[in-house]
Design an enzyme around this catalytic site. Structure first.
Site, PDB file in Angstrom:
ATOM      1  N   GLU A  60     -24.573 -21.892 -25.142  1.00  0.00           N
ATOM      2  CA  GLU A  60     -23.648 -21.502 -24.061  1.00  0.00           C
ATOM      3  C   GLU A  60     -24.434 -21.190 -22.780  1.00  0.00           C
ATOM      4  OE1 GLU A  60     -21.464 -17.890 -24.754  1.00  0.00           O
ATOM      5  OE2 GLU A  60     -20.316 -18.096 -22.903  1.00  0.00           O
ATOM      6  N   ARG A  88     -23.844 -31.597  12.356  1.00  0.00           N
ATOM      7  CA  ARG A  88     -23.356 -30.606  13.328  1.00  0.00           C
ATOM      8  C   ARG A  88     -24.377 -30.408  14.459  1.00  0.00           C
ATOM      9  NH1 ARG A  88     -19.946 -27.852  16.534  1.00  0.00           N
ATOM     10  NH2 ARG A  88     -20.283 -25.601  16.539  1.00  0.00           N
ATOM     11  N   GLN A 136     -35.642 -24.654  13.555  1.00  0.00           N
ATOM     12  CA  GLN A 136     -36.530 -24.258  12.458  1.00  0.00           C
ATOM     13  C   GLN A 136     -35.859 -23.256  11.500  1.00  0.00           C
ATOM     14  OE1 GLN A 136     -40.154 -21.826  13.104  1.00  0.00           O
ATOM     15  NE2 GLN A 136     -41.269 -23.661  12.533  1.00  0.00           N
ATOM     16  N   HIS A 141     -22.579 -23.675   7.333  1.00  0.00           N
ATOM     17  CA  HIS A 141     -21.340 -24.291   7.823  1.00  0.00           C
ATOM     18  C   HIS A 141     -20.611 -23.408   8.838  1.00  0.00           C
ATOM     19  CE1 HIS A 141     -21.976 -27.184   4.632  1.00  0.00           C
ATOM     20  NE2 HIS A 141     -20.952 -27.888   5.055  1.00  0.00           N
ATOM     21  N   GLY A 145     -21.171 -14.911 -20.168  1.00  0.00           N
ATOM     22  CA  GLY A 145     -22.201 -15.409 -21.088  1.00  0.00           C
ATOM     23  C   GLY A 145     -23.345 -14.437 -21.295  1.00  0.00           C
ATOM     24  N   GLY A 146     -23.142 -13.171 -20.915  1.00  0.00           N
ATOM     25  CA  GLY A 146     -24.205 -12.158 -20.975  1.00  0.00           C
ATOM     26  C   GLY A 146     -24.684 -11.879 -19.561  1.00  0.00           C
ATOM     27  N   GLU A 186     -28.300  -8.032 -16.548  1.00  0.00           N
ATOM     28  CA  GLU A 186     -28.999  -6.885 -17.145  1.00  0.00           C
ATOM     29  C   GLU A 186     -29.302  -7.152 -18.626  1.00  0.00           C
ATOM     30  OE1 GLU A 186     -26.254  -6.720 -15.256  1.00  0.00           O
ATOM     31  OE2 GLU A 186     -27.049  -5.718 -13.482  1.00  0.00           O
TER      32      GLU A 186
HETATM   33  C1  LIG Z   1     -13.620 -15.113 -16.043  1.00  0.00           C
HETATM   34  C2  LIG Z   1     -14.265 -14.642 -17.304  1.00  0.00           C
HETATM   35  C3  LIG Z   1     -14.303 -15.496 -18.401  1.00  0.00           C
HETATM   36  C4  LIG Z   1     -14.886 -15.075 -19.577  1.00  0.00           C
HETATM   37  N1  LIG Z   1     -14.875 -15.934 -20.634  1.00  0.00           N
HETATM   38  C5  LIG Z   1     -15.342 -15.514 -21.818  1.00  0.00           C
HETATM   39  C6  LIG Z   1     -15.272 -16.356 -22.966  1.00  0.00           C
HETATM   40  O1  LIG Z   1     -14.787 -17.482 -22.891  1.00  0.00           O
HETATM   41  N2  LIG Z   1     -15.739 -15.884 -24.126  1.00  0.00           N
HETATM   42  C7  LIG Z   1     -16.288 -14.657 -24.247  1.00  0.00           C
HETATM   43  O2  LIG Z   1     -16.707 -14.266 -25.325  1.00  0.00           O
HETATM   44  N3  LIG Z   1     -16.379 -13.838 -23.179  1.00  0.00           N
HETATM   45  C8  LIG Z   1     -15.928 -14.237 -21.983  1.00  0.00           C
HETATM   46  N4  LIG Z   1     -16.011 -13.399 -20.894  1.00  0.00           N
HETATM   47  C9  LIG Z   1     -16.553 -12.057 -21.088  1.00  0.00           C
HETATM   48  C10 LIG Z   1     -17.970 -11.898 -20.510  1.00  0.00           C
HETATM   49  O3  LIG Z   1     -18.902 -12.499 -21.360  1.00  0.00           O
HETATM   50  C11 LIG Z   1     -18.209 -10.399 -20.350  1.00  0.00           C
HETATM   51  O4  LIG Z   1     -17.370  -9.924 -19.282  1.00  0.00           O
HETATM   52  C12 LIG Z   1     -19.677 -10.113 -20.021  1.00  0.00           C
HETATM   53  O5  LIG Z   1     -20.509 -10.413 -21.114  1.00  0.00           O
HETATM   54  C13 LIG Z   1     -19.898  -8.637 -19.637  1.00  0.00           C
HETATM   55  O6  LIG Z   1     -19.362  -7.794 -20.600  1.00  0.00           O
HETATM   56  P1  LIG Z   1     -18.355  -6.644 -20.139  1.00  0.00           P
HETATM   57  O7  LIG Z   1     -17.358  -7.227 -19.205  1.00  0.00           O
HETATM   58  O8  LIG Z   1     -17.877  -5.997 -21.375  1.00  0.00           O
HETATM   59  O9  LIG Z   1     -19.240  -5.662 -19.275  1.00  0.00           O
HETATM   60  P2  LIG Z   1     -19.921  -4.308 -19.780  1.00  0.00           P
HETATM   61  O10 LIG Z   1     -20.655  -4.558 -21.059  1.00  0.00           O
HETATM   62  O11 LIG Z   1     -18.894  -3.229 -19.735  1.00  0.00           O
HETATM   63  O12 LIG Z   1     -20.989  -4.073 -18.624  1.00  0.00           O
HETATM   64  C14 LIG Z   1     -20.723  -3.377 -17.412  1.00  0.00           C
HETATM   65  C15 LIG Z   1     -22.028  -3.261 -16.637  1.00  0.00           C
HETATM   66  O13 LIG Z   1     -22.986  -2.516 -17.404  1.00  0.00           O
HETATM   67  C16 LIG Z   1     -24.153  -3.267 -17.606  1.00  0.00           C
HETATM   68  N5  LIG Z   1     -24.720  -3.044 -18.921  1.00  0.00           N
HETATM   69  C17 LIG Z   1     -24.089  -3.100 -20.123  1.00  0.00           C
HETATM   70  N6  LIG Z   1     -24.950  -2.876 -21.129  1.00  0.00           N
HETATM   71  C18 LIG Z   1     -26.151  -2.653 -20.536  1.00  0.00           C
HETATM   72  C19 LIG Z   1     -27.452  -2.341 -21.042  1.00  0.00           C
HETATM   73  N7  LIG Z   1     -27.702  -2.274 -22.348  1.00  0.00           N
HETATM   74  N8  LIG Z   1     -28.455  -2.173 -20.149  1.00  0.00           N
HETATM   75  C20 LIG Z   1     -28.226  -2.282 -18.825  1.00  0.00           C
HETATM   76  N9  LIG Z   1     -27.025  -2.560 -18.287  1.00  0.00           N
HETATM   77  C21 LIG Z   1     -26.012  -2.744 -19.137  1.00  0.00           C
HETATM   78  C22 LIG Z   1     -23.718  -4.720 -17.478  1.00  0.00           C
HETATM   79  O14 LIG Z   1     -24.806  -5.555 -17.168  1.00  0.00           O
HETATM   80  C23 LIG Z   1     -22.691  -4.622 -16.374  1.00  0.00           C
HETATM   81  O15 LIG Z   1     -23.325  -4.621 -15.126  1.00  0.00           O
HETATM   82  C24 LIG Z   1     -15.442 -13.788 -19.681  1.00  0.00           C
HETATM   83  C25 LIG Z   1     -15.432 -12.949 -18.573  1.00  0.00           C
HETATM   84  C26 LIG Z   1     -14.851 -13.353 -17.387  1.00  0.00           C
HETATM   85  C27 LIG Z   1     -14.854 -12.412 -16.206  1.00  0.00           C
END
Ligand SMILES: Cc1cc2nc3c(=O)[nH]c(=O)nc-3n(C[C@H](O)[C@H](O)[C@H](O)COP(=O)(O)OP(=O)(O)OC[C@H]3O[C@@H](n4cnc5c(N)ncnc54)[C@H](O)[C@@H]3O)c2cc1C
Length: 190
Positions: free
Chosen positions: A53, A79, A90, A149, A174-175, A178
């Site tokens: 992924e 443009r 530059q 643009h 996708g993660g 952080e």
């Molecule tokens: C449009 C959209 C489509 C998506 N599609 C899919 C999908 O098809 N399948 C799927 O499985 N998921 C999907 N997701 C979910 C996406 O993977 C998660 O939103 C993402 O992994 C972040 O998890 P969270 O939203 O729970 O954030 P949280 O885990 O609540 O994180 C909030 C903040 O805290 C930080 N944080 C959390 N843990 C730590 C740590 N250990 N150390 C430091 N910082 C940390 C994060 O980096 C972030 O900045 C989708 C999300 C969106 C917005």
């Protein structure tokens, strides 16, 4: 399936062609014939899918960066301001040179991660680095293309504002960045 419910569609900054919604499962019964993998083995399956992924996301971002770069170069050539194409200033030429360099580094790292993945070698470090680098860089390049643009970039006429909005998901989906840094840190023994 009884108990499965879509509660409401969520409005988003970008990725509007792909609906995102709140869903709920209340006592949903899954027939054995519908089971994917082994019972209670779902998390392992999800984890196994992450490398592919993240690679797909990196490849998509590399393609987006090239398209944006081509668009920026073409507009900088077309443009004119103060009697010459803006690409001859530059400030603009150097900005595009930096964009091209970052896109090239992103491509090289992504191809290296792909090579490792496809040859069955350990690839988590390079895949995580590629995901981290490409998603931020694509967002940066989309924003710089919009800037080049000028006012047109901010309108919907050129599709660049959409590229900026869509690219913003990259460092989250996708993660998150952080989480990628955590994984990379662990692969470095920290
Ligand atoms: C449009 C959209 C489509 C998506 N599609 C899919 C999908 O098809 N399948 C799927 O499985 N998921 C999907 N997701 C979910 C996406 O993977 C998660 O939103 C993402 O992994 C972040 O998890 P969270 O939203 O729970 O954030 P949280 O885990 O609540 O994180 C909030 C903040 O805290 C930080 N944080 C959390 N843990 C730590 C740590 N250990 N150390 C430091 N910082 C940390 C994060 O980096 C972030 O900045 C989708 C999300 C969106 C917005």
């Amino acid at each position: 399936m009884p108990g499965y419910e879509v509660s409401r569609k969520l409005e988003k900054l970008g990725w509007r062609s792909s609906d995102t919604a709140e869903i709920s499962f209340t006592d949903v019964e899954v027939p054995a014939a519908n089971l994917l993998g082994e019972e209670n083995g779902g998390f392992r399956l999800v984890m196994a899918n992450f490398a592919w992924e993240r690679l797909l996301m990196a490849v998509g971002a590399v393609g987006a960066m090239q398209r944006l770069l081509d668009t920026a170069i073409s507009y900088a050539d077309e443009r004119e301001a103060f009697g010459r194409p803006i690409g001859k200033f530059q400030a603009i030429r150097h900005q595009i040179a930096e964009m091209a360099t970052k896109a090239e580094v992103s491509r090289a790292l992504t191809y290296e991660a792909l090579r490792l993945f496809h040859s069955g070698q350990p690839c988590i470090q390079q895949v995580s680095m590629a995901k981290l680098l490409t998603q931020r860089t694509a967002l940066e390049i989309a924003d710089q293309t919009l800037q080049i643009h000028g006012g047109y970039g901010y309108t919907r006429e050129y599709g660049i504002e959409r590229a900026v909005r869509d690219a913003r998901l990259g460092p989250i989906g996708g993660g998150t960045d952080e989480v990628m840094k955590e994984i990379i840190g662990k692969t470095l023994g920290l």
